[in-house]
Design an enzyme around this catalytic site. Structure first.
Site, PDB file in Angstrom:
ATOM      1  N   CYS A   1      76.563   2.097  -4.367  1.00 67.33           N
ATOM      2  CA  CYS A   1      75.705   1.416  -5.211  1.00 67.33           C
ATOM      3  C   CYS A   1      76.103  -0.178  -5.453  1.00 67.33           C
ATOM      4  O   CYS A   1      77.234  -0.313  -6.060  1.00 67.33           O
ATOM      5  CB  CYS A   1      75.519   2.122  -6.489  1.00 67.33           C
ATOM      6  SG  CYS A   1      74.495   1.493  -7.801  1.00 67.33           S
TER       7      CYS A   1
ATOM      8  N   CYS B   1      45.410   1.962   2.479  1.00 65.45           N
ATOM      9  CA  CYS B   1      44.993   2.986   2.062  1.00 65.45           C
ATOM     10  C   CYS B   1      44.819   4.233   3.317  1.00 65.45           C
ATOM     11  O   CYS B   1      44.288   3.700   4.298  1.00 65.45           O
ATOM     12  CB  CYS B   1      43.453   3.053   1.391  1.00 65.45           C
ATOM     13  SG  CYS B   1      42.297   4.433   1.527  1.00 65.45           S
TER      14      CYS B   1
ATOM     15  N   CYS C   1      41.215   4.979   3.838  1.00 65.15           N
ATOM     16  CA  CYS C   1      39.755   3.823   4.011  1.00 65.15           C
ATOM     17  C   CYS C   1      39.300   3.614   5.469  1.00 65.15           C
ATOM     18  O   CYS C   1      38.292   3.454   5.454  1.00 65.15           O
ATOM     19  CB  CYS C   1      40.621   2.570   3.436  1.00 65.15           C
ATOM     20  SG  CYS C   1      40.789   2.652   1.652  1.00 65.15           S
TER      21      CYS C   1
END
Length: 544
Positions: free
Chosen positions: A103, A443, A446
């Site tokens: 990290c 999308c 779509c």
């Protein structure tokens, strides 16, 4: 494995000396300097690095490295699956760092955490310190409440307090001391005050003659409640004047001192906890806050809801800073001014994308109202007069909100392209019935829905009172178009544009055409005449 071992040893060694000693009931800031402690910690770390390097190169017998490990392990609490919960329960005060070797934020926090540990140790803190590799010991992490990396937790008599403040030494030290019963630093000597000023931090100062009374109790309550700003108290006016030169003849006084040009703020409200807290919260930020990853949460949660952002490269902001600062001075506690360096893409791009300005290269000024999400853009030249007028309009509510929009399209096709700037004229003010498709490029459904809309549009293409349109919601906005799920289909009847009819997006081509005819009362005769005997949608292959 080597990176994990060395990284762990760095923190073990750095935190080691913070394990014992008694804690003063109230600190009188004549503490030992923590530089010797930190030097010793760093020396242990450097020795380990050198010894480890020798082993990796095939030289040495590893004696020095092993000794460094033993020294570190004897001074710090290293938690694992077997001892984590028990260690928390056995210590009245325990500060824990949960981390992961991979990290990046853990790596950045470790040195600051180390400095805080050394400072607390030098102050005589009784807080014990521990570390936990949450990736290696997930059961232990879950047992003590480490849910992400890095996580800083303070356990006081078993009660967990999560740290959400800045990743700096002073911020961590202030927070730990407040949570362990020392919310206020008492300064009673001039040399202590002068030494305290060298820390270059924001702090609240209280002058109280006898450290007693209702007003003083409210000051201490505020100090206890606030987790971020250090509170300082004195009963000596000469000491107070070193910290806050503007003090005159007041019997009791509260002020805020910051490490910036606009350094001193005097409290003139009622001596009540809530009033003191609000004074500190509204005034703790500088005239211009430089936006960073570390302070982003504080900016978002600021009680100052109106925020003006300047986006530019650092060299451009050098020419603007003094002007912005002067304007900001006139709106203190009312508007928060923030600078975002556009060279820091991870910080600037999300904001600019929100405004549809991600490709902008010149300095830009925007505003945001965190209370309702309204956005604003200053389109005039950036100068003191225009910026002040922009801020005045923002403050009095007359500034028109900004909505993203693509350029106005020059051509109209079978399905008209609508943008933010043409939504009124093309949809709301159009004399026609409008079938609107709202989509986004990302999308999943779509593209298929768009093909069906085009088929239906072709079928009704001869009707003068019906048009089909679509708008890309990722780059266009309008206050009367609120959509959260895409695609979305609407029919705006000519006689009532304020109440659009939502069309189910899972309809087949045939059912979509039937719904349009039903809602707009279009007869078969009208449809046949308009389509000039084109095949009905029943004969068009349904691709849904």
């Amino acid at each position: 494995m080597r990176a994990r071992r060395v990284g762990a040893l760095v923190l073990v060694a750095v935190l080691a000396l913070a394990v014992s000693s008694a804690w003063a009931a109230r600190l009188d800031l004549d503490d030992d300097d923590d530089s010797d402690v930190l030097d010793e910690l760093l020396a242990i770390d450097e020795e380990e690095e050198e010894e480890r390097g020798g082993l990796d190169a095939g030289g040495g017998d590893g004696g020095g490295a092993a000794e460094a490990v033993r020294r570190a392990q004897s001074m710090v609490l290293v938690l694992d699956n077997d001892n984590a919960r028990r260690t928390v329960e056995e210590h009245a005060e325990l500060l824990l760092l949960g981390y992961a070797p991979w990290c990046e934020r853990s790596a950045k926090l470790m040195p600051r955490f180390a400095e805080a540990a050394a400072a607390l140790r030098a102050m005589g803190s009784a807080v014990a310190f521990a570390k936990l590799d949450g990736e290696r010991y997930p059961k232990a992490a879950a047992a003590v409440g480490v849910k992400g990396f890095p996580t800083v937790l303070l356990f006081v008599n078993g009660t967990e307090h999560a740290y959400h403040g800045l990743h700096t030494k002073d911020a961590i030290v202030t927070w730990v001391r407040k949570k362990t019963g020392v919310p206020v630093i008492r300064l009673q000597a001039k040399d202590s005050a002068e030494e305290f000023l060298k820390k270059d931090q924001t702090f609240a100062i209280g002058l109280f003659k006898d450290f007693e009374g209702a007003e003083y109790e409210e000051f201490v309550k505020a100090a206890t409640t606030d987790d971020e700003v250090q509170f300082v108290e004195t009963n000596d006016r000469s000491v107070a004047k070193i910290l806050f030169p503007g003090i005159t003849s007041e019997e009791q006084f509260v002020g805020l001192v910051k490490s910036e040009p606009e350094k001193f703020e005097k409290f003139d409200g009622e001596f009540e906890e809530t009033a003191i807290l609000r004074f500190v919260e509204l005034n703790k930020f500088p005239l211009i806050t430089v936006f960073t990853e570390l302070n982003s949460g504080k900016v978002y949660s600021s009680p100052i809801k109106l925020q003006v952002f300047t986006f530019s490269e650092a060299y451009d902001f050098e020419d603007l800073e003094s002007m912005v600062e002067e304007v900001a001075r006139g709106f203190k506690t009312k508007i928060m001014f923030i600078y975002v360096d556009t060279a820091e893409e991870n910080l600037a791009k999300p904001f600019l994308t929100l405004y549809g300005l991600e490709s902008e290269t010149k300095p830009t000024v925007t505003a945001f109202d965190t209370s309702n999400g309204a956005k604003y853009v200053m389109e005039a030249d950036i100068n003191a007069k225009n910026l002040r007028e922009f801020c005045l309009s923002l403050l009095d509510g007359t500034l028109p909100p900004y909505h993203k929009s693509e350029p106005v399209p020059q051509e109209k096709g079978l399905v008209e392209k609508v943008v933010g700037r043409t939504f009124d004229s093309s949809v709301l003010e159009s004399p026609q019935n409008v079938f609107l498709e709202v989509y986004t490029p990302w999308c999943v459904d779509c593209e298929a829905i768009s093909k069906n809309v085009e088929k239906v549009a072709k079928h009704f293409s001869g009707l003068d009172n019906l048009k089909f349109a679509r708008i890309d919601a990722s780059v266009n906005e309008h206050p009367k178009l609120k959509v959260n799920n895409y695609p979305a289909l609407f029919i705006y009847p000519a006689e009532d544009k304020s109440n659009p009819i939502k069309v189910p997006k899972k309809l087949s081509v045939m059912d979509m055409a039937k719904l349009i005819k039903e809602k707009l009362q279009i007869s078969d005769v009208e449809t046949a005449a308009a389509t000039d005997n084109s095949p009905p949608p029943e004969n068009v292959k349904d691709e849904l």
